[in-house]
Design an enzyme around this catalytic site. Structure first.
Site, PDB file in Angstrom:
ATOM      1  N   HIS A  65      29.749  41.803  32.094  1.00  7.39           N
ATOM      2  CA  HIS A  65      29.223  42.584  33.227  1.00  7.39           C
ATOM      3  C   HIS A  65      29.000  44.040  32.825  1.00  7.39           C
ATOM      4  O   HIS A  65      28.749  44.338  31.674  1.00  7.39           O
ATOM      5  CB  HIS A  65      30.143  42.436  34.436  1.00  7.39           C
ATOM      6  CG  HIS A  65      30.403  41.013  34.787  1.00  7.39           C
ATOM      7  ND1 HIS A  65      29.513  40.235  35.486  1.00  7.39           N
ATOM      8  CD2 HIS A  65      31.454  40.197  34.470  1.00  7.39           C
ATOM      9  CE1 HIS A  65      30.003  39.004  35.614  1.00  7.39           C
ATOM     10  NE2 HIS A  65      31.174  38.957  35.010  1.00  7.39           N
ATOM     11  N   GLU A  93      36.313  43.613  37.956  1.00 10.54           N
ATOM     12  CA  GLU A  93      36.334  42.917  36.672  1.00 10.54           C
ATOM     13  C   GLU A  93      35.818  43.801  35.540  1.00 10.54           C
ATOM     14  O   GLU A  93      36.400  43.837  34.451  1.00 10.54           O
ATOM     15  CB  GLU A  93      35.499  41.644  36.755  1.00 10.54           C
ATOM     16  CG  GLU A  93      35.447  40.858  35.448  1.00 10.54           C
ATOM     17  CD  GLU A  93      34.595  39.616  35.536  1.00 10.54           C
ATOM     18  OE1 GLU A  93      34.513  38.884  34.520  1.00 10.54           O
ATOM     19  OE2 GLU A  93      33.989  39.358  36.601  1.00 10.54           O
ATOM     20  N   HIS A  96      36.368  38.270  30.035  1.00  9.37           N
ATOM     21  CA  HIS A  96      36.106  38.296  31.472  1.00  9.37           C
ATOM     22  C   HIS A  96      37.417  38.220  32.245  1.00  9.37           C
ATOM     23  O   HIS A  96      38.487  37.947  31.686  1.00  9.37           O
ATOM     24  CB  HIS A  96      35.228  37.106  31.879  1.00  9.37           C
ATOM     25  CG  HIS A  96      33.823  37.204  31.381  1.00  9.37           C
ATOM     26  ND1 HIS A  96      32.762  37.537  32.194  1.00  9.37           N
ATOM     27  CD2 HIS A  96      33.307  37.020  30.133  1.00  9.37           C
ATOM     28  CE1 HIS A  96      31.645  37.550  31.477  1.00  9.37           C
ATOM     29  NE2 HIS A  96      31.953  37.244  30.219  1.00  9.37           N
ATOM     30  N   GLU A 103      38.901  34.100  30.005  1.00  7.92           N
ATOM     31  CA  GLU A 103      39.149  34.545  31.382  1.00  7.92           C
ATOM     32  C   GLU A 103      40.627  34.916  31.464  1.00  7.92           C
ATOM     33  O   GLU A 103      41.503  34.058  31.444  1.00  7.92           O
ATOM     34  CB  GLU A 103      38.823  33.436  32.380  1.00  7.92           C
ATOM     35  CG  GLU A 103      37.361  33.020  32.406  1.00  7.92           C
ATOM     36  CD  GLU A 103      36.496  33.921  33.291  1.00  7.92           C
ATOM     37  OE1 GLU A 103      37.010  34.967  33.750  1.00  7.92           O
ATOM     38  OE2 GLU A 103      35.328  33.579  33.514  1.00  7.92           O
TER      39      GLU A 103
END
Length: 369
Positions: A197, A212, A265, A331
């Protein structure tokens, strides 16, 4: 990530920013019942605006028109409306539908007239505050007429916050340093670290507004420094809050002839599910990618006691599917999780996570020379 085929996932979750007030175009609010959607409108600037429950999750999708049916954009939100309905449109909008695809979801569909051309690359659902969302329709905006339901100008409601246990939330003990990392031959390996992102895309937003993008950039920069201290050449797909599309991330990795690629992430689910926590790592097909994912997953779990092991498992994310070197997507936990979120918000825990990820990468090189 982006889905394949004619449906393309255009999800960008809540971005905390100031909302610029616009003149109200709202009609009387229908009974939404338990839906997270409180109001919507297509405004005079040709953008779709939503008001939702604070910190709600949202997913936006696009489907190309075919067979005499125009293109559609729809948004799925938690909670079902009391009734479904169809609102006639005008201009390039054929109609807007409020639906209930299942017992726990509200679906708002904007269907355009046949022949309308939308560029899905420019369609992004952006959170403009914790209960406001906006999607610009681009070149077709000139053909849009105001339309809507509910009060978009209603004051924001207090945000929901999970009740976090006071005990056994944050791991204790000394924070490990670079000196504790395993040694590999200096100058032999090259790694690409991909902080997910960035810029206008904050990724997931969780408990207390934890973004995040902030978590992953902090951890990624530390991972890079730790690996460099061990003689690894490191390339980062971004080093600041900028928006980098997925193909350029893959191109940088493939052109660099790196030995490994790791995308970093943080996960998310509905704010109504703080019970969902856990760490997982994805890989695509190759045995070396699986080995990389397993090595990183093992180390992340070791520094996050109590966080569920969601496994090292196959995934089809663009950045690991299109890279030519061993690749994995980590993650680190759920920013919406009652256990994971306070950890990911803690600088000391992020340091532990960075050391863990760097250790996992180094262990991978030791096990797969």
């Amino acid at each position: 990530m982006r889905a394949t085929g004619s449906r393309r996932l255009l999800l960008i979750r809540l971005l905390v920013a100031a909302l610029v007030p616009l003149g109200s175009l709202a009609m009387a609010l229908p009974a939404w019942a338990g839906s997270a959607l409180s109001a919507w409108r297509i405004n005079r600037e040709g953008a779709l605006e939503l008001r939702t429950s604070p910190n709600s999750s949202a997913q936006a999708f696009f489907e190309e028109g075919r067979g005499g049916v125009g293109p559609r954009v729809w948004v799925d939100l938690p909670g079902a409306p009391q009734r479904t309905r169809t609102i006639p449109g005008s201009g390039v909008v054929r109609q807007v539908r409020v639906g209930r695809p299942n017992a726990s979801t509200t679906r708002l569909v904007v269907e355009f007239q046949p022949g309308t051309r939308l560029d899905p690359r420019g369609l992004k659902l952006l959170g403009t505050s914790r209960d406001r969302w906006r999607m610009d329709f681009g070149a077709v905006a000139a053909g849009l007429a105001p339309l809507g339901e509910g009060d978009l100008e209603a004051p924001s409601a207090p945000s929901w916050r999970a009740t976090v246990p006071e005990r056994a939330v944050l791991p204790s003990g000394p924070v490990p340093s670079a000196a504790s990392l395993p040694d590999v031959p200096r100058g032999r390996y090259k790694v690409v670290i991909d902080p997910g992102h960035g810029g206008p895309d904050p990724g997931a937003v969780g408990i207390g507004g934890l973004r995040e993008t902030d978590v992953v950039l902090d951890v990624s920069l530390q991972v890079a420094q730790l690996l460099q201290a061990k003689g690894i050449q490191v390339l980062l797909t971004r080093t600041s809050e900028v928006d980098v599309d997925l193909p350029p991330r893959v191109a940088l990795a493939n052109n660099s002839r790196s030995d490994a690629f790791l995308s970093i992430h943080a996960n998310a689910l509905s704010m109504a599910r703080p019970d969902v926590n856990g760490i997982e790592t994805f890989y695509f097909e190759s045995a070396r990618s699986r080995n990389l994912a397993q090595a990183v997953q093992e180390q992340m779990l070791a520094i996050s006691p109590g966080s569920p092991d969601r496994g090292a498992r196959p995934g089809r994310f663009f950045v690991i599917r299109r890279t030519v070197m061993p690749a994995a997507l980590a993650e680190m936990g759920f920013v919406t999780g009652q256990l994971d979120s306070p950890r990911l918000a803690d600088p000391a825990f992020r340091r532990r996570m960075a050391v863990a990820i760097a250790t996992g990468i180094l262990n991978y090189f030791l096990q797969n020379p």
